[in-house]
Motif scaffolding. Structure first.
Motif, PDB file in Angstrom:
ATOM      1  N   LEU A 113     -25.227 -17.043 -38.642  1.00  0.00           N
ATOM      2  CA  LEU A 113     -23.870 -16.698 -39.060  1.00  0.00           C
ATOM      3  C   LEU A 113     -22.892 -16.842 -37.891  1.00  0.00           C
ATOM      4  CD1 LEU A 113     -24.454 -13.526 -41.276  1.00  0.00           C
ATOM      5  CD2 LEU A 113     -24.185 -15.906 -41.997  1.00  0.00           C
ATOM      6  N   GLN A 114     -21.714 -17.418 -38.195  1.00  0.00           N
ATOM      7  CA  GLN A 114     -20.675 -17.605 -37.179  1.00  0.00           C
ATOM      8  C   GLN A 114     -19.358 -16.938 -37.595  1.00  0.00           C
ATOM      9  OE1 GLN A 114     -21.128 -19.037 -34.226  1.00  0.00           O
ATOM     10  NE2 GLN A 114     -23.293 -19.478 -34.681  1.00  0.00           N
ATOM     11  N   SER A 115     -19.406 -16.138 -38.652  1.00  0.00           N
ATOM     12  CA  SER A 115     -18.170 -15.501 -39.129  1.00  0.00           C
ATOM     13  C   SER A 115     -17.728 -14.411 -38.161  1.00  0.00           C
ATOM     14  CB  SER A 115     -18.395 -14.904 -40.522  1.00  0.00           C
ATOM     15  OG  SER A 115     -19.389 -13.904 -40.473  1.00  0.00           O
ATOM     16  N   ASP A 116     -16.449 -14.011 -38.292  1.00  0.00           N
ATOM     17  CA  ASP A 116     -15.881 -13.008 -37.374  1.00  0.00           C
ATOM     18  C   ASP A 116     -16.660 -11.701 -37.416  1.00  0.00           C
ATOM     19  OD1 ASP A 116     -13.995 -14.841 -36.742  1.00  0.00           O
ATOM     20  OD2 ASP A 116     -12.391 -13.960 -37.962  1.00  0.00           O
ATOM     21  N   GLY A 117     -16.991 -11.228 -38.637  1.00  0.00           N
ATOM     22  CA  GLY A 117     -17.688  -9.954 -38.753  1.00  0.00           C
ATOM     23  C   GLY A 117     -19.078 -10.022 -38.146  1.00  0.00           C
ATOM     24  N   LYS A 125     -22.721  -4.158 -31.028  1.00  0.00           N
ATOM     25  CA  LYS A 125     -24.008  -3.448 -31.037  1.00  0.00           C
ATOM     26  C   LYS A 125     -23.857  -1.957 -31.330  1.00  0.00           C
ATOM     27  CE  LYS A 125     -26.359  -6.554 -27.754  1.00  0.00           C
ATOM     28  NZ  LYS A 125     -25.251  -7.530 -27.613  1.00  0.00           N
ATOM     29  N   GLU A 126     -22.970  -1.646 -32.241  1.00  0.00           N
ATOM     30  CA  GLU A 126     -22.740  -0.255 -32.651  1.00  0.00           C
ATOM     31  C   GLU A 126     -22.189  -0.266 -34.077  1.00  0.00           C
ATOM     32  OE1 GLU A 126     -18.215   0.366 -30.923  1.00  0.00           O
ATOM     33  OE2 GLU A 126     -19.926   1.091 -29.739  1.00  0.00           O
ATOM     34  N   PRO A 127     -22.229   0.885 -34.777  1.00  0.00           N
ATOM     35  CA  PRO A 127     -21.691   0.926 -36.139  1.00  0.00           C
ATOM     36  C   PRO A 127     -20.226   0.506 -36.141  1.00  0.00           C
ATOM     37  CG  PRO A 127     -22.959   2.904 -35.696  1.00  0.00           C
ATOM     38  CD  PRO A 127     -22.830   2.188 -34.395  1.00  0.00           C
ATOM     39  N   MET A 128     -19.831  -0.330 -37.099  1.00  0.00           N
ATOM     40  CA  MET A 128     -18.457  -0.818 -37.100  1.00  0.00           C
ATOM     41  C   MET A 128     -18.021  -1.219 -38.502  1.00  0.00           C
ATOM     42  SD  MET A 128     -18.651  -4.769 -35.839  1.00  0.00           S
ATOM     43  CE  MET A 128     -17.479  -5.208 -37.107  1.00  0.00           C
ATOM     44  N   ILE A 129     -16.687  -1.209 -38.656  1.00  0.00           N
ATOM     45  CA  ILE A 129     -16.046  -1.746 -39.860  1.00  0.00           C
ATOM     46  C   ILE A 129     -15.102  -2.828 -39.383  1.00  0.00           C
ATOM     47  CG2 ILE A 129     -14.557  -1.250 -41.830  1.00  0.00           C
ATOM     48  CD1 ILE A 129     -15.498   1.651 -41.710  1.00  0.00           C
ATOM     49  N   SER A 130     -15.294  -4.038 -39.830  1.00  0.00           N
ATOM     50  CA  SER A 130     -14.519  -5.161 -39.307  1.00  0.00           C
ATOM     51  C   SER A 130     -13.134  -5.229 -39.923  1.00  0.00           C
ATOM     52  CB  SER A 130     -15.256  -6.471 -39.607  1.00  0.00           C
ATOM     53  OG  SER A 130     -15.134  -6.801 -40.992  1.00  0.00           O
ATOM     54  N   GLU A 131     -12.293  -6.029 -39.318  1.00  0.00           N
ATOM     55  CA  GLU A 131     -11.027  -6.391 -39.936  1.00  0.00           C
ATOM     56  C   GLU A 131     -11.308  -7.451 -40.998  1.00  0.00           C
ATOM     57  OE1 GLU A 131      -7.851  -7.403 -37.341  1.00  0.00           O
ATOM     58  OE2 GLU A 131      -8.403  -5.900 -35.839  1.00  0.00           O
ATOM     59  N   PRO A 132     -10.414  -7.644 -41.961  1.00  0.00           N
ATOM     60  CA  PRO A 132     -10.645  -8.659 -42.996  1.00  0.00           C
ATOM     61  C   PRO A 132     -10.774 -10.058 -42.385  1.00  0.00           C
ATOM     62  CG  PRO A 132      -8.879  -7.171 -43.622  1.00  0.00           C
ATOM     63  CD  PRO A 132      -9.190  -6.879 -42.201  1.00  0.00           C
ATOM     64  N   TYR A 133     -11.658 -10.850 -42.952  1.00  0.00           N
ATOM     65  CA  TYR A 133     -11.822 -12.243 -42.506  1.00  0.00           C
ATOM     66  C   TYR A 133     -12.456 -13.058 -43.627  1.00  0.00           C
ATOM     67  CZ  TYR A 133     -16.768 -11.112 -41.851  1.00  0.00           C
ATOM     68  OH  TYR A 133     -18.060 -10.735 -42.064  1.00  0.00           O
ATOM     69  N   SER A 135     -15.428 -15.114 -45.014  1.00  0.00           N
ATOM     70  CA  SER A 135     -16.874 -15.132 -44.748  1.00  0.00           C
ATOM     71  C   SER A 135     -17.432 -16.551 -44.832  1.00  0.00           C
ATOM     72  CB  SER A 135     -17.583 -14.235 -45.757  1.00  0.00           C
ATOM     73  OG  SER A 135     -17.542 -14.840 -47.042  1.00  0.00           O
ATOM     74  N   ALA A 136     -18.726 -16.652 -44.509  1.00  0.00           N
ATOM     75  CA  ALA A 136     -19.400 -17.946 -44.601  1.00  0.00           C
ATOM     76  C   ALA A 136     -19.430 -18.454 -46.034  1.00  0.00           C
ATOM     77  CB  ALA A 136     -20.825 -17.821 -44.052  1.00  0.00           C
ATOM     78  N   ALA A 137     -19.377 -17.542 -47.010  1.00  0.00           N
ATOM     79  CA  ALA A 137     -19.348 -17.931 -48.422  1.00  0.00           C
ATOM     80  C   ALA A 137     -17.926 -18.096 -48.934  1.00  0.00           C
ATOM     81  CB  ALA A 137     -20.093 -16.891 -49.256  1.00  0.00           C
ATOM     82  N   ASN A 138     -16.956 -18.152 -47.991  1.00  0.00           N
ATOM     83  CA  ASN A 138     -15.545 -18.384 -48.318  1.00  0.00           C
ATOM     84  C   ASN A 138     -14.944 -17.254 -49.161  1.00  0.00           C
ATOM     85  OD1 ASN A 138     -13.249 -19.959 -47.987  1.00  0.00           O
ATOM     86  ND2 ASN A 138     -13.495 -20.947 -49.990  1.00  0.00           N
ATOM     87  N   ASN A 139     -15.311 -16.009 -48.833  1.00  0.00           N
ATOM     88  CA  ASN A 139     -14.723 -14.832 -49.469  1.00  0.00           C
ATOM     89  C   ASN A 139     -13.922 -14.041 -48.435  1.00  0.00           C
ATOM     90  OD1 ASN A 139     -15.802 -15.006 -52.179  1.00  0.00           O
ATOM     91  ND2 ASN A 139     -17.808 -14.568 -51.271  1.00  0.00           N
ATOM     92  N   LEU A 140     -12.797 -13.452 -48.868  1.00  0.00           N
ATOM     93  CA  LEU A 140     -12.055 -12.545 -47.997  1.00  0.00           C
ATOM     94  C   LEU A 140     -12.760 -11.193 -48.041  1.00  0.00           C
ATOM     95  CD1 LEU A 140      -9.574 -11.957 -46.208  1.00  0.00           C
ATOM     96  CD2 LEU A 140      -8.350 -11.266 -48.276  1.00  0.00           C
ATOM     97  N   ILE A 141     -13.323 -10.768 -46.918  1.00  0.00           N
ATOM     98  CA  ILE A 141     -14.180  -9.587 -46.939  1.00  0.00           C
ATOM     99  C   ILE A 141     -13.856  -8.665 -45.765  1.00  0.00           C
ATOM    100  CG2 ILE A 141     -16.020 -10.955 -47.980  1.00  0.00           C
ATOM    101  CD1 ILE A 141     -17.502 -10.757 -45.272  1.00  0.00           C
ATOM    102  N   ILE A 142     -14.371  -7.448 -45.881  1.00  0.00           N
ATOM    103  CA  ILE A 142     -14.549  -6.575 -44.724  1.00  0.00           C
ATOM    104  C   ILE A 142     -16.046  -6.342 -44.602  1.00  0.00           C
ATOM    105  CG2 ILE A 142     -12.310  -5.433 -44.778  1.00  0.00           C
ATOM    106  CD1 ILE A 142     -13.609  -3.100 -46.219  1.00  0.00           C
ATOM    107  N   PHE A 143     -16.510  -6.277 -43.374  1.00  0.00           N
ATOM    108  CA  PHE A 143     -17.949  -6.200 -43.116  1.00  0.00           C
ATOM    109  C   PHE A 143     -18.259  -4.882 -42.414  1.00  0.00           C
ATOM    110  CE2 PHE A 143     -21.813  -7.498 -40.655  1.00  0.00           C
ATOM    111  CZ  PHE A 143     -22.629  -7.731 -41.761  1.00  0.00           C
ATOM    112  N   ILE A 144     -19.203  -4.118 -42.998  1.00  0.00           N
ATOM    113  CA  ILE A 144     -19.634  -2.840 -42.441  1.00  0.00           C
ATOM    114  C   ILE A 144     -21.069  -3.012 -41.957  1.00  0.00           C
ATOM    115  CG2 ILE A 144     -19.938  -0.378 -42.873  1.00  0.00           C
ATOM    116  CD1 ILE A 144     -17.976  -0.689 -45.223  1.00  0.00           C
TER     117      ILE A 144
END
Length: 515
Positions: A113-117, A125-133, A135-144
Motif C-alpha cells: 500500500l502507498q496511500s496516505d493513510g 507506529k501508534e494508534p491514529m485517525i488519518s485525515e481524508p484521502y 485510497s488505493a481502491a479510489n475511495n475518499l476515506i478516513i483510516f483508523i
C-alpha cells in the motif's frame, strides 16, 4: 389624541410581543442547536473510541498469533462483519504489504500500500485517525489504525479499518439517525476544513473557508452563533468539537424556518384581536367626544375671561364629571391665582431640583444682565475630583448627597452677590460680579480648602478642582470666557487635582498664591 394613543399602544404591544417572541425563538433555537451539536459530538467520540478499542483488541490477537498466517484474514473479516464499524479492514506488515483484507473484492492482498493513510500508519507506529484521502481502491476515506508489536517490542505492522465518506456506513447512520425534521441539519469538518459528512453527499470532501463557526470549532470551542451560509441564508448554528479526533460538528437551522411558526401565530393573534380592538377604538372615540365637550366649552370661555359675563358663562357650563367641575371652579378663582402659579413654575424652571441652585437657564439670564450693564465678573468652574469613584463605591444616592453638601459649602463660602449654578453632573459654576483675578483666586482657594476640610458622611473628605477666567478679557465672548475657565479646570485636573488654576490670560500681577 385618545384614538392615536390607543392605536399606537396597540401597534407597539403587537410589535413588542413579536420582537420578544422572536428573540425567545432565536435563543431557544441556538440553545437547542448547541445541545444537539454537543450530543452528536459525544456520540461520535464514543463511536471513534469504540473503533479504536476494536482495533486494539484485534492487534493483541494478531500479535500473539503472528506465526499463524490464517489469523490475518480471520481478524480482518471479523472486524468488518462484527459491528459494521468499517467499510473495509486490513492487516499490513511492517514492509507495507497487505496480509489480510476484507472484503476480498478489493483485491489488495499481497500488494504494497502507498496511500496516505497506510504510509502514516507505518510512519507513526501508534494508534491514529488519518485525515481524508483517496485510497488505493479510489475511495475518499478516513483510516483508523492500531500498531502491531511483538512481545520483544519489535514493530510488526498494523491493523486498520477504513470508513468510506461517500458511502453508507455506521458513521453516516449515527449522524442521520439524529437528523431533525424541523429544518435543522448538520455537517462534520476536520482540521483541514474538509467536510467529512454533509446531507448533500456531493459536498463531502469539499474544503470550506471564511466560515466563522468552522474557525471556532477547530479551536476546540463550543457554543452558538448566527451567521450567513454559502447560499446567503441566515442560519442559527450550534457547534462542538470532538475529543477523539480533530473534528468539529456544526448543527444549524435557518432563521426563516425558525420564525415561520411565529409569523403564523402573530397573524392569528391579529385576526383574533382586530374585532375587539376596533370596538374598543369606537368606544374610546365616543367617550373621548363626550368628555371633551365640557372641556371645549371651558377652553372657549377661557379665551374671554376679560369679559364681564365670563363668570356667568362658566356657571352654566355642564361639567358633568368631577375633573371638569373642579376645573371650572379653579377658573372661577380668577386670573390672579393663575399668575401666582405661573410665577412658581418660572422659579422651578430656573432651579436645579437636586441642589436648589440656579440652573443653566437661570445662568443665561444672569449673564445677559451683566453684559447688558457691562459689569465685569469672574467665572469659577468647579468639578469634584474622582466623583465617579463615589458613585461606584457608595451608589448614586450617596453621590446626590455629596452634590447637595458641596452646594451648601459653595453657598456658605461665596458672597450674597455671587451667582452659584450647577451646570450638570458634578460640575458647578460661580459667577462673581466685579471680581478681580486675585480676588477670584482667593475665593476659589477658600472654597477649595473649605471643601477639603469638610467631612461628608459616609464618604469622608472630598476635593475639588477649580478653573478661573474673567470678563471682559480682550473683548472675548462669554462662551470664550467659559471655555478658558474649563481649560484652566482641565489643567488643574491634569496637574494633580485639588487645586485652583487661574487662566493665563487672566493673571493678575498682584496675586500671590499661598504656600
Amino acid at each position: 389624541m385618545a384614538l392615536s394613543a390607543s392605536i399606537v399602544t396597540f401597534l407597539n404591544s403587537f410589535y413588542s410581543s413579536y420582537q420578544v417572541q422572536k428573540q425567545q425563538l432565536q435563543a431557544e433555537t441556538l440553545k437547542s442547536q448547541s445541545a444537539y451539536a454537543a450530543k452528536l459530538a459525544s456520540a461520535t467520540d464514543l463511536f471513534l473510541q469504540s473503533t479504536q478499542q476494536q482495533l486494539a483488541y484485534s492487534a493483541k490477537i494478531i500479535a500473539k498469533n503472528f506465526d499463524n498466517k490464517a489469523i490475518f484474514n480471520q481478524e480482518a473479516e471479523r472486524l468488518k462483519r462484527q459491528t459494521d464499524s468499517f467499510n473495509s479492514t486490513v492487516v499490513v506488515l511492517a514492509n507495507g504489504v497487505v496480509k489480510g483484507i476484507s472484503p476480498k473484492s478489493l483485491q489488495l492482498a499481497g500488494k504494497k500500500l502507498q496511500s496516505d493513510g497506510a504510509l502514516q500508519a507505518l510512519s507513526f507506529k501508534e494508534p491514529m485517525i488519518s485525515e481524508p484521502y483517496i485510497s488505493a481502491a479510489n475511495n475518499l476515506i478516513i483510516f483508523i489504525s492500531h500498531p502491531l508489536f511483538a512481545t520483544d517490542g519489535r514493530y510488526l505492522g498494523y491493523v486498520g479499518g477504513s470508513i468510506y465518506l461517500k458511502h453508507a456506513n455506521i458513521l453516516h447512520d449515527l449522524l442521520q439517525v439524529h437528523f431533525h425534521k424541523d429544518g435543522s441539519y448538520l455537517y462534520v469538518v476536520d482540521k483541514s476544513r474538509r467536510l467529512l459528512y454533509h446531507p448533500d453527499t456531493s459536498r463531502i470532501g469539499e474544503q470550506v473557508y471564511n466560515n466563522a463557526v468552522i474557525e471556532a470549532v477547530l479551536k476546540y470551542k463550543s457554543g452558538t452563533k448566527q451567521l450567513i451560509n454559502s447560499h446567503n441564508v441566515v442560519m442559527l448554528a450550534g457547534y462542538a468539537s470532538l475529543k477523539a479526533a480533530p473534528w468539529g460538528i456544526i448543527t444549524q437551522r435557518s432563521l426563516e424556518a425558525t420564525l415561520e411558526p411565529l409569523d403564523g401565530l402573530m397573524i392569528n393573534v391579529l385576526y383574533r384581536t382586530l374585532p375587539i380592538g376596533l370596538a374598543t377604538l369606537l368606544f374610546i372615540w365616543l367617550l373621548a367626544r363626550l368628555i371633551a365637550h365640557p372641556l371645549r366649552d371651558l377652553a372657549q370661555t377661557a379665551n374671554a375671561l376679560d369679559n364681564p359675563n365670563a363668570p356667568q358663562r362658566l356657571k352654566i357650563i355642564k361639567s358633568w364629571y368631577f375633573e371638569s367641575s373642579e376645573l371650572r371652579k379653579a377658573m372661577l378663582k380668577g386670573v390672579g391665582v393663575f399668575q401666582n402659579q405661573i410665577g412658581v413654575l418660572r422659579q422651578e424652571a430656573q432651579t436645579d431640583p437636586l441642589t436648589g441652585l440656579h440652573n443653566r437657564r437661570s445662568l443665561d439670564g444672569f449673564l445677559e444682565q451683566l453684559t447688558t450693564t457691562e459689569t465685569s465678573f469672574a467665572v469659577l468652574a468647579i468639578d469634584i475630583d474622582f466623583f465617579k469613584r463615589v458613585n461606584d463605591e457608595y451608589g448614586h444616592d450617596i453621590g446626590d448627597l455629596v452634590l447637595q453638601s458641596l452646594a451648601k459649602i459653595i453657598l456658605d463660602v461665596t458672597r450674597s452677590t455671587d451667582f452659584v449654578t450647577r451646570t450638570g453632573g458634578e460640575e458647578f459654576n460661580v459667577i462673581s460680579p466685579n471680581a478681580t483675578a486675585s480676588s477670584a483666586y482667593v475665593l476659589a482657594e477658600r472654597l477649595r480648602i473649605q471643601v477639603s476640610e469638610t467631612y461628608i458622611d459616609p464618604v469622608g473628605y472630598i476635593n475639588v478642582s477649580v478653573g478661573i477666567a474673567g470678563w471682559p478679557l480682550k473683548q472675548l465672548s462669554i462662551d470664550d470666557i467659559f471655555k478658558l475657565a474649563d481649560q484652566a479646570l482641565y489643567k488643574a485636573k491634569r496637574t494633580g487635582r485639588n487645586r485652583s488654576i487661574l487662566d493665563s490670560q487672566y493673571q493678575d500681577a498682584e496675586i500671590k498664591k499661598p504656600d
